[in-house]
Design a protein around this motif. Sequence first.
Motif, short mmCIF file in Angstrom:
data_model
loop_
_atom_site.label_atom_id
_atom_site.label_comp_id
_atom_site.label_asym_id
_atom_site.label_seq_id
_atom_site.Cartn_x
_atom_site.Cartn_y
_atom_site.Cartn_z
N LEU A 5 38.62 -29.21 -28.74
CA LEU A 5 38.49 -27.88 -29.30
C LEU A 5 39.85 -27.29 -29.59
CD1 LEU A 5 35.73 -26.48 -26.94
CD2 LEU A 5 35.43 -27.36 -29.26
N THR A 6 39.85 -26.49 -30.57
CA THR A 6 41.09 -25.83 -30.91
C THR A 6 41.27 -24.65 -29.95
OG1 THR A 6 40.05 -24.35 -32.47
CG2 THR A 6 40.84 -26.48 -33.33
N PRO A 7 42.40 -24.12 -29.77
CA PRO A 7 42.61 -22.94 -28.91
C PRO A 7 41.78 -21.74 -29.36
CG PRO A 7 44.68 -23.94 -29.46
CD PRO A 7 43.65 -24.67 -30.25
N TYR A 12 37.08 -18.24 -28.18
CA TYR A 12 35.78 -17.69 -28.64
C TYR A 12 34.69 -18.01 -27.63
CZ TYR A 12 31.66 -16.90 -31.51
OH TYR A 12 30.46 -16.45 -31.98
N ILE A 13 34.65 -19.23 -27.14
CA ILE A 13 33.63 -19.64 -26.16
C ILE A 13 33.85 -18.90 -24.84
CG2 ILE A 13 32.80 -21.59 -24.77
CD1 ILE A 13 33.30 -23.36 -27.24
#
Length: 186
Positions: A5-7, A12-13
Amino acid sequence: MASELTPQQRNYIRKHTKVQDLDPSETAGELNIVPFLDIVVNLIMFLLMTTVSVIAIAQIDAQLPSLGRSSGKNSGTGSSLNLSVTITDNGVMVAGSGGKLAPGCQTTTVTGTITVPKHGKEYDWAALTKCVAQVKSVPDFSDETQVIVTANPMIEYIHLVNAMDAVRAQGDKELFPDVLLSAGVR
């Protein structure tokens, strides 16, 4: 292969999956209804106090006739008056042990004469009071206190109450304070 996952995706999560702190009352699993009950109790007390102060309670002293001889006072002559007042559509009949009173209340009659006739659609309660005052003025019946009031079933209640008031007193003078109610006539 797992993609990383990107930062920005991780932020967001993390932001949308964060567990929010609950109120302590919500964590116990019970609903706090004490404030609601306080309001309901105060409303009930307010309604009861308002109702008691607004309602005027009226009471009419009346009795049912007893079975047997009249318990009214008499002069000791052994005869009681047994005064009865009957309200009909045509007027008021006044009767006693001596018979029915004729109009004007001076003599008695054996027929079903109306003693105090109606004037148009109105009963003459003053004439009824005057009539029973004449009966009360007879020395033999001066100690009598009872009168039986009877009304035709179609007579309005207000006329029955007015008749009771008419026979009880004449001004400050007490006439027949012990009013007995009897069943209606047909």
